[in-house]
Write an enzyme that holds these catalytic residues in place. Sequence first.
Site, PDB file in Angstrom:
ATOM      1  N   ARG A 166      -1.499   0.173 -13.850  1.00  0.00           N
ATOM      2  CA  ARG A 166      -0.546   0.890 -13.661  1.00  0.00           C
ATOM      3  C   ARG A 166       1.325   0.388 -14.553  1.00  0.00           C
ATOM      4  O   ARG A 166       0.325  -1.191 -14.319  1.00  0.00           O
ATOM      5  CB  ARG A 166       0.581   0.652 -11.819  1.00  0.00           C
ATOM      6  CG  ARG A 166      -0.280   1.053 -10.380  1.00  0.00           C
ATOM      7  CD  ARG A 166       0.244   1.149  -9.746  1.00  0.00           C
ATOM      8  NE  ARG A 166      -0.949   1.951  -7.900  1.00  0.00           N
ATOM      9  CZ  ARG A 166      -0.595   1.795  -6.993  1.00  0.00           C
ATOM     10  NH1 ARG A 166       0.460   0.764  -6.483  1.00  0.00           N
ATOM     11  NH2 ARG A 166      -1.408   2.433  -6.474  1.00  0.00           N
ATOM     12  N   SER A 182      -1.360  -0.551   2.283  1.00  0.00           N
ATOM     13  CA  SER A 182      -0.086   0.454   2.220  1.00  0.00           C
ATOM     14  C   SER A 182      -1.246   1.364   3.088  1.00  0.00           C
ATOM     15  O   SER A 182      -2.163   2.108   2.323  1.00  0.00           O
ATOM     16  CB  SER A 182       0.307   1.173   1.419  1.00  0.00           C
ATOM     17  OG  SER A 182       1.608   2.430   1.372  1.00  0.00           O
ATOM     18  N   GLU A 208       3.898  -7.865   0.136  1.00  0.00           N
ATOM     19  CA  GLU A 208       3.231  -6.119   0.768  1.00  0.00           C
ATOM     20  C   GLU A 208       1.899  -6.414   0.243  1.00  0.00           C
ATOM     21  O   GLU A 208       1.536  -6.713  -1.200  1.00  0.00           O
ATOM     22  CB  GLU A 208       3.616  -4.507  -0.227  1.00  0.00           C
ATOM     23  CG  GLU A 208       3.194  -3.807   0.143  1.00  0.00           C
ATOM     24  CD  GLU A 208       3.774  -2.226  -0.457  1.00  0.00           C
ATOM     25  OE1 GLU A 208       2.835  -1.818  -0.845  1.00  0.00           O
ATOM     26  OE2 GLU A 208       4.364  -2.284  -1.101  1.00  0.00           O
ATOM     27  N   ARG A 222       2.097  -8.960  -9.073  1.00  0.00           N
ATOM     28  CA  ARG A 222       2.355  -7.460  -9.914  1.00  0.00           C
ATOM     29  C   ARG A 222       1.677  -7.483 -11.232  1.00  0.00           C
ATOM     30  O   ARG A 222       2.870  -8.408 -11.932  1.00  0.00           O
ATOM     31  CB  ARG A 222       4.153  -7.489  -9.735  1.00  0.00           C
ATOM     32  CG  ARG A 222       4.989  -5.615 -10.530  1.00  0.00           C
ATOM     33  CD  ARG A 222       5.907  -5.656 -10.147  1.00  0.00           C
ATOM     34  NE  ARG A 222       6.481  -5.944  -9.049  1.00  0.00           N
ATOM     35  CZ  ARG A 222       6.682  -5.140  -7.905  1.00  0.00           C
ATOM     36  NH1 ARG A 222       6.713  -4.267  -8.401  1.00  0.00           N
ATOM     37  NH2 ARG A 222       6.934  -5.613  -6.419  1.00  0.00           N
ATOM     38  N   ARG A 233      -3.809  -9.281  -5.829  1.00  0.00           N
ATOM     39  CA  ARG A 233      -2.838 -10.182  -4.427  1.00  0.00           C
ATOM     40  C   ARG A 233      -3.556 -10.418  -3.927  1.00  0.00           C
ATOM     41  O   ARG A 233      -2.619 -11.477  -3.650  1.00  0.00           O
ATOM     42  CB  ARG A 233      -1.891  -8.741  -4.664  1.00  0.00           C
ATOM     43  CG  ARG A 233      -0.884  -8.840  -3.756  1.00  0.00           C
ATOM     44  CD  ARG A 233      -0.260  -7.796  -3.743  1.00  0.00           C
ATOM     45  NE  ARG A 233       1.082  -6.895  -5.123  1.00  0.00           N
ATOM     46  CZ  ARG A 233       1.544  -6.471  -4.880  1.00  0.00           C
ATOM     47  NH1 ARG A 233       2.040  -5.792  -3.492  1.00  0.00           N
ATOM     48  NH2 ARG A 233       2.096  -6.212  -6.590  1.00  0.00           N
TER      49      ARG A 233
END
Length: 432
Positions: free
Chosen positions: A261, A353, A350, A276, A391
């Site tokens: 990403r 999801s 987070e 991130r 993460r």
Amino acid sequence: MLEMKWIREHAEEVQAAAVGKRMDISIRELLERDEERRALLLETEEGRRVRNSLSADIGRLMQAGEREQAEGLRGQVKQLNDQLAHVEAKLAVVQEEVTRLQWLVPNVVSPDTPLGVSDEDNVELRRVGELPVFDYEPKDHVELGERHDLIDIPRGVKIGGTRSYVLKGAGLLLHRAVQQLALDLLLKHGFTPMEVPLMVRENTLLNTGFFPTGRDQVYELQGENKWLVGTSEVPLVSYYADEIVDVQEPIKLAATSTCFRSEVGSGGRDVRGLYRVHQFAKVEQVILCAPDAKESERMLQEITGHAEELLQLLELPYRVVAVCTGDMSQKTYKQYDIETWMPSRNAYGETHSSSNLHDFQARRSNIRCRDAQGKLAYCHTLNNTAVASPRILIPLLENHQQADGSIRIPAALQPYMGGAEYLILPHEDEEI
């Protein structure tokens, strides 16, 4: 994608969804263009009907030897063809505009989706697990990773630029261990594991709802008409594109993959450590089920439960939040995020999801099934992050650090870590 007829009948609801998701699209403009398209289409069809009728008359006149009358009709056909060419060209332009706007139309949201403008408006549903209490100054994952020689960010940046890293030794083993634990968990729950392409065609990203709105988040392979996926959801859903599938029992797919990403728009946010980054790994779960709201809601609860089960195996405290309208993507009907406690942030971050898309994604990808009456309908699709690493290493290292500098390995991970119960500082003999 929403059906055009449905958009016309629910224009206010669709516009409200666009406003709630902070998407700049006018449903009124789409409907006006579509009305123009339909009028031009009728005009085109009528012109073709008249032309075909005249051509038939010409044929009959020629057979009857009435050449002069036939020539007169040929003049009319030529004039009609010129008019049709003009209308068809205009129709092509309007059709292109309708299509462009229709690709931008968001999915509507569930009645229980909270209203809001950002993740700060997400609504907490539950908390699970006790937060750690330290009687010493705890270290963050970067310092823990450096002290244990698990993570090397400076050399990662030297190699790959900003938001890059290197995992080494037990750091890599932990990275692989959490993925394998997640995959084994999904296998237990009936998922089919798959290895899928990570370089995909443009239409694949368009059909799964990642384009056109998320184009700036995806790395393009110049000159190849291919892009690197940010989640294996894209190829997993696309596996059944343009097919009719049997969903009497939900189709459950899982993939372990590297993801990429660009993180455009996140400059300055979460720049320290592994939160991130541009390259990471995920175990993704995707479900295709019958186009029934109760069924897909049940599947949403199920896949969310799988992610929670994993966090409980990792002995990590977490909370589940209902994602608000302003924090949802174009394609999502209903979404939960799972946030895991990260001591260095003194907050939940987070890590997972879960999304229910209803038939939005299947309609774009043309994935259909047959209902009880044998009628074709578009499936419902769902997806969830079973685990994303590195993460997840943030809470794993930070929550399980010990006063003596060691890091406890949760019992569920120990079989994947050679049976080790702790990561010991390198200067001690018991280092893993």
